[in-house]
Design a protein around this motif. Structure first.
Motif, PDB file in Angstrom:
ATOM      1  N   TYR A   4      -9.479  -4.249  -4.298  1.00 31.64           N
ATOM      2  CA  TYR A   4     -10.630  -4.138  -3.413  1.00 31.64           C
ATOM      3  C   TYR A   4     -11.933  -4.520  -4.194  1.00 31.64           C
ATOM      4  O   TYR A   4     -12.037  -4.416  -5.385  1.00 31.64           O
ATOM      5  CB  TYR A   4     -10.736  -2.924  -2.856  1.00 31.64           C
ATOM      6  CG  TYR A   4      -9.717  -2.320  -1.948  1.00 31.64           C
ATOM      7  CD1 TYR A   4      -8.441  -1.865  -2.613  1.00 31.64           C
ATOM      8  CD2 TYR A   4      -9.573  -2.548  -0.589  1.00 31.64           C
ATOM      9  CE1 TYR A   4      -7.321  -1.197  -1.822  1.00 31.64           C
ATOM     10  CE2 TYR A   4      -8.489  -1.912   0.075  1.00 31.64           C
ATOM     11  CZ  TYR A   4      -7.370  -1.493  -0.627  1.00 31.64           C
ATOM     12  OH  TYR A   4      -6.301  -0.965   0.166  1.00 31.64           O
ATOM     13  N   LEU A  38     -12.303  -2.694  -7.508  1.00 34.36           N
ATOM     14  CA  LEU A  38     -11.439  -1.553  -7.432  1.00 34.36           C
ATOM     15  C   LEU A  38     -10.018  -1.942  -7.588  1.00 34.36           C
ATOM     16  O   LEU A  38      -9.509  -2.780  -6.757  1.00 34.36           O
ATOM     17  CB  LEU A  38     -11.763  -0.755  -6.529  1.00 34.36           C
ATOM     18  CG  LEU A  38     -13.123  -0.038  -6.534  1.00 34.36           C
ATOM     19  CD1 LEU A  38     -13.518   0.612  -5.106  1.00 34.36           C
ATOM     20  CD2 LEU A  38     -13.362   0.962  -7.806  1.00 34.36           C
ATOM     21  N   TYR A  70     -11.755   9.811   0.994  1.00 43.30           N
ATOM     22  CA  TYR A  70     -12.130   9.862  -0.232  1.00 43.30           C
ATOM     23  C   TYR A  70     -13.509  10.316  -0.444  1.00 43.30           C
ATOM     24  O   TYR A  70     -14.347   9.954   0.693  1.00 43.30           O
ATOM     25  CB  TYR A  70     -11.967   8.154  -0.549  1.00 43.30           C
ATOM     26  CG  TYR A  70     -10.519   7.652  -0.766  1.00 43.30           C
ATOM     27  CD1 TYR A  70      -9.944   7.123   0.400  1.00 43.30           C
ATOM     28  CD2 TYR A  70      -9.904   7.643  -1.981  1.00 43.30           C
ATOM     29  CE1 TYR A  70      -8.579   6.576   0.231  1.00 43.30           C
ATOM     30  CE2 TYR A  70      -8.604   7.118  -2.046  1.00 43.30           C
ATOM     31  CZ  TYR A  70      -8.283   6.376  -1.089  1.00 43.30           C
ATOM     32  OH  TYR A  70      -6.805   5.962  -1.108  1.00 43.30           O
ATOM     33  N   GLN A  93     -16.865   9.940  -3.290  1.00 44.06           N
ATOM     34  CA  GLN A  93     -17.183   9.053  -4.386  1.00 44.06           C
ATOM     35  C   GLN A  93     -18.443   9.312  -4.738  1.00 44.06           C
ATOM     36  O   GLN A  93     -19.773   9.677  -4.126  1.00 44.06           O
ATOM     37  CB  GLN A  93     -17.289   7.442  -3.857  1.00 44.06           C
ATOM     38  CG  GLN A  93     -17.727   6.576  -5.152  1.00 44.06           C
ATOM     39  CD  GLN A  93     -17.457   5.081  -4.604  1.00 44.06           C
ATOM     40  OE1 GLN A  93     -17.879   4.930  -3.342  1.00 44.06           O
ATOM     41  NE2 GLN A  93     -17.372   4.053  -5.477  1.00 44.06           N
ATOM     42  N   SER A 126     -15.562   5.806  -9.125  1.00 43.09           N
ATOM     43  CA  SER A 126     -14.843   5.190  -8.060  1.00 43.09           C
ATOM     44  C   SER A 126     -14.276   6.049  -6.956  1.00 43.09           C
ATOM     45  O   SER A 126     -14.435   7.354  -7.271  1.00 43.09           O
ATOM     46  CB  SER A 126     -13.265   4.725  -8.952  1.00 43.09           C
ATOM     47  OG  SER A 126     -12.772   5.643  -9.251  1.00 43.09           O
ATOM     48  N   PRO A 127     -13.759   5.822  -5.879  1.00 36.41           N
ATOM     49  CA  PRO A 127     -13.451   6.826  -4.810  1.00 36.41           C
ATOM     50  C   PRO A 127     -12.198   7.443  -5.288  1.00 36.41           C
ATOM     51  O   PRO A 127     -11.146   6.945  -5.733  1.00 36.41           O
ATOM     52  CB  PRO A 127     -12.913   5.899  -3.660  1.00 36.41           C
ATOM     53  CG  PRO A 127     -13.734   4.536  -4.012  1.00 36.41           C
ATOM     54  CD  PRO A 127     -13.829   4.350  -5.157  1.00 36.41           C
ATOM     55  N   LEU A 183      -9.106  10.254  -3.895  1.00 38.89           N
ATOM     56  CA  LEU A 183      -8.364  10.668  -2.757  1.00 38.89           C
ATOM     57  C   LEU A 183      -8.825  12.347  -2.624  1.00 38.89           C
ATOM     58  O   LEU A 183      -8.312  12.928  -3.461  1.00 38.89           O
ATOM     59  CB  LEU A 183      -6.908  10.402  -2.810  1.00 38.89           C
ATOM     60  CG  LEU A 183      -6.192  10.668  -1.539  1.00 38.89           C
ATOM     61  CD1 LEU A 183      -6.573  10.019  -0.184  1.00 38.89           C
ATOM     62  CD2 LEU A 183      -4.412  10.405  -1.978  1.00 38.89           C
ATOM     63  N   THR A 237     -20.608  10.545  -1.573  1.00 36.37           N
ATOM     64  CA  THR A 237     -20.364   9.720  -0.304  1.00 36.37           C
ATOM     65  C   THR A 237     -19.179   9.763   0.140  1.00 36.37           C
ATOM     66  O   THR A 237     -18.223   9.840  -0.875  1.00 36.37           O
ATOM     67  CB  THR A 237     -20.794   8.266  -0.689  1.00 36.37           C
ATOM     68  OG1 THR A 237     -22.237   8.118  -0.952  1.00 36.37           O
ATOM     69  CG2 THR A 237     -20.517   7.471   0.488  1.00 36.37           C
ATOM     70  N   PHE A 255     -15.833   8.597   2.434  1.00 39.38           N
ATOM     71  CA  PHE A 255     -15.407   7.289   3.130  1.00 39.38           C
ATOM     72  C   PHE A 255     -14.048   7.559   3.888  1.00 39.38           C
ATOM     73  O   PHE A 255     -13.156   8.298   3.370  1.00 39.38           O
ATOM     74  CB  PHE A 255     -14.916   6.340   2.245  1.00 39.38           C
ATOM     75  CG  PHE A 255     -16.078   5.503   1.653  1.00 39.38           C
ATOM     76  CD1 PHE A 255     -16.471   5.920   0.211  1.00 39.38           C
ATOM     77  CD2 PHE A 255     -16.931   4.720   2.252  1.00 39.38           C
ATOM     78  CE1 PHE A 255     -17.713   5.217  -0.195  1.00 39.38           C
ATOM     79  CE2 PHE A 255     -17.981   4.125   1.638  1.00 39.38           C
ATOM     80  CZ  PHE A 255     -18.544   4.447   0.484  1.00 39.38           C
ATOM     81  N   SER A 315      -4.653   2.919   7.530  1.00 41.19           N
ATOM     82  CA  SER A 315      -3.812   1.924   7.280  1.00 41.19           C
ATOM     83  C   SER A 315      -2.486   2.018   8.146  1.00 41.19           C
ATOM     84  O   SER A 315      -2.259   2.980   8.646  1.00 41.19           O
ATOM     85  CB  SER A 315      -3.588   1.720   5.882  1.00 41.19           C
ATOM     86  OG  SER A 315      -2.555   2.985   5.319  1.00 41.19           O
ATOM     87  N   LEU A 329      -6.019  -0.696   2.803  1.00 42.20           N
ATOM     88  CA  LEU A 329      -6.837   0.220   3.485  1.00 42.20           C
ATOM     89  C   LEU A 329      -7.937  -0.385   4.160  1.00 42.20           C
ATOM     90  O   LEU A 329      -8.498  -1.059   3.639  1.00 42.20           O
ATOM     91  CB  LEU A 329      -7.339   1.295   2.578  1.00 42.20           C
ATOM     92  CG  LEU A 329      -6.440   2.252   1.843  1.00 42.20           C
ATOM     93  CD1 LEU A 329      -7.011   3.200   0.809  1.00 42.20           C
ATOM     94  CD2 LEU A 329      -5.957   3.368   2.916  1.00 42.20           C
ATOM     95  N   PHE A 357     -11.712   0.390   5.522  1.00 48.37           N
ATOM     96  CA  PHE A 357     -12.737   1.712   5.221  1.00 48.37           C
ATOM     97  C   PHE A 357     -13.883   1.671   6.228  1.00 48.37           C
ATOM     98  O   PHE A 357     -14.308   0.795   6.843  1.00 48.37           O
ATOM     99  CB  PHE A 357     -13.367   1.564   3.690  1.00 48.37           C
ATOM    100  CG  PHE A 357     -12.308   1.767   2.745  1.00 48.37           C
ATOM    101  CD1 PHE A 357     -11.732   0.963   2.138  1.00 48.37           C
ATOM    102  CD2 PHE A 357     -12.295   3.387   2.129  1.00 48.37           C
ATOM    103  CE1 PHE A 357     -10.675   1.476   0.999  1.00 48.37           C
ATOM    104  CE2 PHE A 357     -11.462   3.681   0.989  1.00 48.37           C
ATOM    105  CZ  PHE A 357     -10.875   2.505   0.669  1.00 48.37           C
TER     106      PHE A 357
END
Lengths: 114, 115
Positions: A35, A91, B36, B38, B43-44, B46, B87, B89, B93, B103, B105
């Motif tokens: 991504y 990512l 998610y 972040q 990175s995001p 889960l 943040t 998100f 999916s 996914l 978002f």
């Protein structure tokens, strides 16, 4: 905590240069996703693989972007000729199986194209 | 076409309050809905996820409420802590994304928890 490994963490390229980044998915995860997250926090799906086979990819990936997931080697995403608009966080995520299941992200590669 | 909408864009709550983040979707074939979070420079990660067979999923202070008929789902963060500031998100999916199940978002909610 995700066990997806991405290298390098930061990448700086000039316009027109190649930019290559790598991803090692979590052990036992056969599905890998790439991504792009831009500075506005918008996510764009690029491509995904199950084992070595491409499952789905967008037009952008089909043109300037190339990606592969060879067996027994890291997956890679390469931009053939970088453009300023490619500056973003790239990512890699892996998933334990195909279909709609949990995806775990690596730390990302932040690409800056000057 | 924005398939997953998220609101609010920004939310500030006091420590101890419940933060409520909302998402809606359009594609009725979506069947997996993760959240998610972040943190800056990361990175995001889960947080929690739900499938439409359930209308509620809890994990500690985090709860997803899911309304299949209205195509809406929300994340409730109980007893919010300053460390929850990040943040968030939502995503979705499902079968509509072919075998790859990518996914899609939402736009993100920037949560600030004030002590």
């Amino acid at each position: 905590n995700s066990k997806v490994i991405q290298t390098p963490r930061y990448l700086v390229k000039g316009q027109g240069q190649k930019a290559k980044m790598r991803c090692i998915p979590e052990k036992g995860h056969p599905v890998v996703f790439w991504y792009q997250q831009n500075k506005n926090n918008e996510f764009k799906f690029l491509i995904n693989f199950q084992n070595q086979e491409v499952l789905q990819q967008i037009d952008m990936t089909e043109k300037r972007f190339s990606a592969e997931c060879p067996s027994n080697s890291p997956c890679s995403l390469e931009i053939q000729s970088s453009e300023a608009g490619d500056s973003a966080l790239y990512l890699c995520a892996s998933s334990p199986q195909g279909g709609a299941y949990e995806q775990y992200f690596g730390p990302g590669t932040r690409l800056t194209v000057l | 076409q924005q398939q997953v909408r998220q609101s609010p864009q920004s939310l500030t709550v006091w420590e101890g309050e419940t933060a409520i983040l909302n998402c809606s979707y359009e594609d009725s074939t979506f069947d997996y809905f993760p959240w998610y979070h972040q943190f800056p420079g990361e990175s995001p990660a889960l947080l929690i996820a739900i499938r439409p067979v359930s209308n509620k999923k809890e994990d500690g202070r985090f709860t997803i409420f899911f309304n299949k008929r209205e195509k809406k789902f929300s994340l409730h963060i109980a007893d919010s802590q300053p460390g929850d500031s990040a943040t968030y998100f939502c995503a979705a999916s499902g079968a509509s994304n072919n075998a790859g199940a990518k996914l899609t978002f939402g736009g993100g909610t920037r949560l600030t928890v004030r002590p």
